[in-house]
Motif scaffolding. Sequence first.
Motif, PDB file in Angstrom:
ATOM      1  N   ASP A 114       0.824  -1.215   0.000  1.00 55.62           N
ATOM      2  CA  ASP A 114       0.000   0.000   0.000  1.00 55.62           C
ATOM      3  C   ASP A 114       0.855   1.261   0.000  1.00 55.62           C
ATOM      4  O   ASP A 114       0.518   2.235  -0.669  1.00 55.62           O
ATOM      5  CB  ASP A 114      -0.924   0.026   1.221  1.00 55.62           C
ATOM      6  N   GLN A 115       1.967   1.245   0.739  1.00 59.06           N
ATOM      7  CA  GLN A 115       2.811   2.434   0.809  1.00 59.06           C
ATOM      8  C   GLN A 115       3.432   2.740  -0.548  1.00 59.06           C
ATOM      9  O   GLN A 115       3.506   3.896  -0.961  1.00 59.06           O
ATOM     10  CB  GLN A 115       3.900   2.289   1.870  1.00 59.06           C
ATOM     11  N   GLU A 116       3.883   1.727  -1.274  1.00 60.11           N
ATOM     12  CA  GLU A 116       4.458   1.956  -2.602  1.00 60.11           C
ATOM     13  C   GLU A 116       3.418   2.520  -3.559  1.00 60.11           C
ATOM     14  O   GLU A 116       3.728   3.413  -4.356  1.00 60.11           O
ATOM     15  CB  GLU A 116       5.035   0.663  -3.167  1.00 60.11           C
ATOM     16  N   ILE A 117       2.200   2.043  -3.462  1.00 56.29           N
ATOM     17  CA  ILE A 117       1.129   2.568  -4.314  1.00 56.29           C
ATOM     18  C   ILE A 117       0.855   4.029  -3.975  1.00 56.29           C
ATOM     19  O   ILE A 117       0.769   4.876  -4.867  1.00 56.29           O
ATOM     20  CB  ILE A 117      -0.142   1.705  -4.188  1.00 56.29           C
ATOM     21  N   ALA A 118       0.740   4.342  -2.701  1.00 54.09           N
ATOM     22  CA  ALA A 118       0.514   5.735  -2.286  1.00 54.09           C
ATOM     23  C   ALA A 118       1.664   6.627  -2.744  1.00 54.09           C
ATOM     24  O   ALA A 118       1.446   7.751  -3.202  1.00 54.09           O
ATOM     25  CB  ALA A 118       0.344   5.808  -0.765  1.00 54.09           C
ATOM     26  N   ASP A 119       2.885   6.106  -2.659  1.00 57.64           N
ATOM     27  CA  ASP A 119       4.052   6.881  -3.060  1.00 57.64           C
ATOM     28  C   ASP A 119       4.058   7.152  -4.563  1.00 57.64           C
ATOM     29  O   ASP A 119       4.318   8.278  -5.001  1.00 57.64           O
ATOM     30  CB  ASP A 119       5.342   6.165  -2.655  1.00 57.64           C
ATOM     31  N   VAL A 120       3.761   6.140  -5.369  1.00 55.02           N
ATOM     32  CA  VAL A 120       3.789   6.347  -6.819  1.00 55.02           C
ATOM     33  C   VAL A 120       2.657   7.280  -7.250  1.00 55.02           C
ATOM     34  O   VAL A 120       2.829   8.101  -8.153  1.00 55.02           O
ATOM     35  CB  VAL A 120       3.811   5.011  -7.599  1.00 55.02           C
ATOM     36  N   ILE A 121       1.520   7.209  -6.581  1.00 61.55           N
ATOM     37  CA  ILE A 121       0.428   8.148  -6.889  1.00 61.55           C
ATOM     38  C   ILE A 121       0.852   9.570  -6.520  1.00 61.55           C
ATOM     39  O   ILE A 121       0.614  10.515  -7.291  1.00 61.55           O
ATOM     40  CB  ILE A 121      -0.879   7.729  -6.196  1.00 61.55           C
ATOM     41  N   ALA A 122       1.498   9.746  -5.373  1.00 59.62           N
ATOM     42  CA  ALA A 122       1.995  11.075  -4.985  1.00 59.62           C
ATOM     43  C   ALA A 122       2.984  11.596  -6.024  1.00 59.62           C
ATOM     44  O   ALA A 122       2.971  12.785  -6.372  1.00 59.62           O
ATOM     45  CB  ALA A 122       2.644  11.017  -3.597  1.00 59.62           C
ATOM     46  N   TYR A 123       3.826  10.726  -6.530  1.00 62.61           N
ATOM     47  CA  TYR A 123       4.787  11.109  -7.572  1.00 62.61           C
ATOM     48  C   TYR A 123       4.052  11.548  -8.839  1.00 62.61           C
ATOM     49  O   TYR A 123       4.340  12.610  -9.404  1.00 62.61           O
ATOM     50  CB  TYR A 123       5.720   9.932  -7.863  1.00 62.61           C
ATOM     51  N   LEU A 124       3.088  10.755  -9.287  1.00 64.60           N
ATOM     52  CA  LEU A 124       2.363  11.081 -10.519  1.00 64.60           C
ATOM     53  C   LEU A 124       1.538  12.359 -10.377  1.00 64.60           C
ATOM     54  O   LEU A 124       1.379  13.099 -11.360  1.00 64.60           O
ATOM     55  CB  LEU A 124       1.460   9.905 -10.924  1.00 64.60           C
ATOM     56  N   LYS A 125       1.027  12.627  -9.195  1.00 65.99           N
ATOM     57  CA  LYS A 125       0.217  13.830  -8.977  1.00 65.99           C
ATOM     58  C   LYS A 125       1.013  15.107  -9.220  1.00 65.99           C
ATOM     59  O   LYS A 125       0.430  16.165  -9.455  1.00 65.99           O
ATOM     60  CB  LYS A 125      -0.334  13.850  -7.547  1.00 65.99           C
ATOM     61  N   GLN A 126       2.319  15.020  -9.192  1.00 70.77           N
ATOM     62  CA  GLN A 126       3.157  16.204  -9.406  1.00 70.77           C
ATOM     63  C   GLN A 126       3.126  16.696 -10.843  1.00 70.77           C
ATOM     64  O   GLN A 126       3.503  17.829 -11.112  1.00 70.77           O
ATOM     65  CB  GLN A 126       4.620  15.885  -9.083  1.00 70.77           C
ATOM     66  N   PHE A 127       2.720  15.857 -11.787  1.00 70.11           N
ATOM     67  CA  PHE A 127       2.814  16.190 -13.205  1.00 70.11           C
ATOM     68  C   PHE A 127       1.455  16.574 -13.777  1.00 70.11           C
ATOM     69  O   PHE A 127       0.500  15.812 -13.710  1.00 70.11           O
ATOM     70  CB  PHE A 127       3.385  15.001 -13.992  1.00 70.11           C
ATOM     71  N   ASP A 128       1.395  17.775 -14.354  1.00 65.97           N
ATOM     72  CA  ASP A 128       0.166  18.191 -15.030  1.00 65.97           C
ATOM     73  C   ASP A 128       0.098  17.536 -16.409  1.00 65.97           C
ATOM     74  O   ASP A 128       0.978  16.751 -16.790  1.00 65.97           O
ATOM     75  CB  ASP A 128       0.068  19.711 -15.103  1.00 65.97           C
TER      76      ASP A 128
END
Length: 136
Positions: A114-128
């Motif tokens: 779950d933490q890796e999924i949350a982390d990758v989503i946080a990473y992707l959210k940075q890009f418009d």
Amino acid sequence: MKSLMFALMTAILAANEPAHGLEASPAGNAEAGAAVFKRCMACHSVGPDAKNGVGPVLNGVVGRAAGVYPDYSYSAANKNSGLIWDEPTLTTYLHAPRKLVPGTKMTFAGLSKDQEIADVIAYLKQFDAQGQKVGP
């Protein structure tokens, strides 16, 4: 009276259950997500120079409708899924892509932590949508 109390307690408990039976997702860390995303880079890219590859560009993916990135040949399952890639949907998908979208072309089995999924989503959210970083 007992049945009314039971119904009331059941309604209260149900209202406090997380959506889709999922537990609350951990907070994501974009820096850690960049490291997790390296596993995705065989098929996907993000950033201003991102191009479709085996998988579509993921610029602006959080909040985007499934199957719509330009010039990518999506499976009918993905195009017709009706999904919006919000955080809960991405979380479910990244756990088991073919379970959420049977017939998807994505062959990756999924992330188990779950933490890796949350982390990758946080990473992707940075890009418009243009691949510019919009967050920290």
